[in-house]
Motif scaffolding. Structure first.
Motif, mmCIF file in Angstrom:
data_model
loop_
_atom_site.group_PDB
_atom_site.id
_atom_site.type_symbol
_atom_site.label_atom_id
_atom_site.label_comp_id
_atom_site.label_asym_id
_atom_site.label_seq_id
_atom_site.Cartn_x
_atom_site.Cartn_y
_atom_site.Cartn_z
ATOM 1 N N LEU A 55 0.690 -1.277 0.017
ATOM 2 C CA LEU A 55 0.119 0.051 -0.021
ATOM 3 C C LEU A 55 0.914 1.344 0.038
ATOM 4 O O LEU A 55 0.278 2.491 0.013
ATOM 5 C CB LEU A 55 -1.045 0.037 1.108
ATOM 6 N N ASN A 56 2.082 0.999 0.050
ATOM 7 C CA ASN A 56 3.093 2.153 0.225
ATOM 8 C C ASN A 56 2.730 3.235 1.147
ATOM 9 O O ASN A 56 2.957 4.536 1.215
ATOM 10 C CB ASN A 56 2.985 2.862 -1.099
ATOM 11 N N VAL A 57 2.486 2.476 2.562
ATOM 12 C CA VAL A 57 2.240 3.156 3.770
ATOM 13 C C VAL A 57 3.092 2.443 4.857
ATOM 14 O O VAL A 57 3.820 1.288 4.626
ATOM 15 C CB VAL A 57 0.977 3.312 4.280
ATOM 16 N N SER A 58 3.298 2.977 5.926
ATOM 17 C CA SER A 58 3.912 2.580 7.274
ATOM 18 C C SER A 58 3.067 1.416 7.825
ATOM 19 O O SER A 58 1.899 1.575 7.978
ATOM 20 C CB SER A 58 4.684 3.408 7.974
ATOM 21 N N VAL A 59 3.718 0.544 8.544
ATOM 22 C CA VAL A 59 2.859 -0.298 9.333
ATOM 23 C C VAL A 59 2.360 0.545 10.868
ATOM 24 O O VAL A 59 1.075 0.148 11.156
ATOM 25 C CB VAL A 59 3.901 -1.531 10.123
ATOM 26 N N GLU A 60 3.172 1.751 10.754
ATOM 27 C CA GLU A 60 2.724 2.392 12.015
ATOM 28 C C GLU A 60 1.354 2.982 11.703
ATOM 29 O O GLU A 60 0.430 3.166 12.407
ATOM 30 C CB GLU A 60 3.676 3.357 12.593
ATOM 31 N N TYR A 61 1.177 3.536 10.525
ATOM 32 C CA TYR A 61 -0.175 4.041 9.740
ATOM 33 C C TYR A 61 -1.095 3.176 9.988
ATOM 34 O O TYR A 61 -2.251 3.485 10.348
ATOM 35 C CB TYR A 61 0.185 4.607 8.577
ATOM 36 N N LEU A 62 -1.032 2.042 9.616
ATOM 37 C CA LEU A 62 -2.015 0.906 9.339
ATOM 38 C C LEU A 62 -2.399 0.556 10.839
ATOM 39 O O LEU A 62 -3.672 0.217 11.093
ATOM 40 C CB LEU A 62 -1.667 -0.247 8.897
ATOM 41 N N VAL A 63 -1.691 0.716 11.842
ATOM 42 C CA VAL A 63 -1.890 0.271 13.281
ATOM 43 C C VAL A 63 -2.364 1.423 13.929
ATOM 44 O O VAL A 63 -3.386 1.248 14.508
ATOM 45 C CB VAL A 63 -0.755 -0.319 13.936
ATOM 46 N N THR A 64 -1.975 2.530 13.764
ATOM 47 C CA THR A 64 -2.294 3.866 14.444
ATOM 48 C C THR A 64 -3.310 4.985 13.605
ATOM 49 O O THR A 64 -3.782 5.626 14.336
ATOM 50 C CB THR A 64 -1.143 4.438 15.264
ATOM 51 N N GLY A 65 -2.947 4.776 12.234
ATOM 52 C CA GLY A 65 -3.431 5.863 11.710
ATOM 53 C C GLY A 65 -2.787 7.104 11.551
ATOM 54 O O GLY A 65 -2.985 8.244 10.868
ATOM 55 N N LYS A 66 -1.541 7.178 12.065
ATOM 56 C CA LYS A 66 -0.565 8.197 12.204
ATOM 57 C C LYS A 66 0.714 7.723 11.171
ATOM 58 O O LYS A 66 1.274 6.748 11.302
ATOM 59 C CB LYS A 66 -0.187 8.606 13.460
ATOM 60 N N LYS A 67 1.043 8.725 10.319
ATOM 61 C CA LYS A 67 2.201 8.391 9.647
ATOM 62 C C LYS A 67 3.439 8.755 10.442
ATOM 63 O O LYS A 67 3.424 9.464 11.355
ATOM 64 C CB LYS A 67 2.358 9.510 8.606
ATOM 65 N N SER A 68 4.542 7.879 10.119
ATOM 66 C CA SER A 68 5.856 7.785 10.731
ATOM 67 C C SER A 68 6.883 8.957 10.289
ATOM 68 O O SER A 68 7.678 8.419 9.356
ATOM 69 C CB SER A 68 6.517 6.458 10.710
ATOM 70 N N THR A 69 6.386 9.947 10.002
ATOM 71 C CA THR A 69 7.213 11.275 9.442
ATOM 72 C C THR A 69 7.626 12.080 10.542
ATOM 73 O O THR A 69 7.507 11.708 11.784
ATOM 74 C CB THR A 69 6.453 11.824 8.496
ATOM 75 N N ALA A 70 8.083 13.149 10.103
ATOM 76 C CA ALA A 70 8.511 14.335 11.134
ATOM 77 C C ALA A 70 7.372 14.518 11.803
ATOM 78 O O ALA A 70 6.162 14.732 11.623
ATOM 79 C CB ALA A 70 8.761 15.632 10.156
ATOM 80 N N LYS A 71 7.778 15.061 13.116
ATOM 81 C CA LYS A 71 6.691 15.015 14.226
ATOM 82 C C LYS A 71 5.700 16.306 14.167
ATOM 83 O O LYS A 71 4.622 16.268 14.477
ATOM 84 C CB LYS A 71 7.344 15.190 15.511
ATOM 85 N N ASN A 72 6.157 17.111 13.241
ATOM 86 C CA ASN A 72 5.206 18.266 12.911
ATOM 87 C C ASN A 72 4.401 18.184 11.735
ATOM 88 O O ASN A 72 3.774 19.131 11.351
ATOM 89 C CB ASN A 72 6.130 19.762 13.316
ATOM 90 N N GLU A 73 4.674 17.321 10.951
ATOM 91 C CA GLU A 73 3.951 17.085 9.731
ATOM 92 C C GLU A 73 2.537 16.467 10.140
ATOM 93 O O GLU A 73 2.143 15.336 10.685
ATOM 94 C CB GLU A 73 4.504 16.032 8.735
ATOM 95 N N LYS A 74 1.508 17.136 9.602
ATOM 96 C CA LYS A 74 -0.124 16.781 9.712
ATOM 97 C C LYS A 74 -0.357 15.562 9.057
ATOM 98 O O LYS A 74 0.157 15.312 7.807
ATOM 99 C CB LYS A 74 -0.629 17.811 9.380
#
Length: 111
Positions: A55-74
């Motif tokens: 899906l070209n997303v992170s596992v973190e995104y699938l589990v939490t709905g949050k991207k694993s990017t810079a902390k200040n990125e929406k």
């Protein structure tokens, strides 16, 4: 939201069929379907990585709905991303009108 909801939303957002995702991830379509069921469990880490990569997303995104990017990125939900995709297709004039409408709604929200 949890894994199954985020997985379902991402599949829908990308316009994929379960069998297409399964093929991209090298998994059985039945396995993907099982992860979307009401009483499903989260897949093992190696399977979650395959699904996330497909899906070209992170596992973190699938589990939490949050991207694993810079902390200040929406991070935006799939429904907001769909709207943004549609805005990209609009002319600048139409974007301006849509922006004014959004501003008006945000200034006068109906609760």
């Amino acid at each position: 939201m949890g894994f199954k909801e985020n997985l379902r939303d991402e599949i829908s957002y990308q316009g994929l069929l379960i069998k297409e995702l399964a093929a991209k991830a090298g998994l059985n379509a039945g396995s993907i379907s099982n992860y979307l069921k009401e009483n499903s469990s989260i897949p093992s880490a190696d399977i979650a990585v395959k699904i996330a990569d497909a899906l070209n997303v992170s596992v973190e995104y699938l589990v939490t709905g949050k991207k694993s990017t810079a902390k200040n990125e929406k991070t935006y939900s799939p429904d907001v991303r769909k709207m943004a995709d549609k805005l990209e297709l609009m002319t600048m004039r139409d974007r301006t009108i849509a922006g004014a409408l959004i501003d008006s709604i945000c200034e006068n929200p109906s609760n």
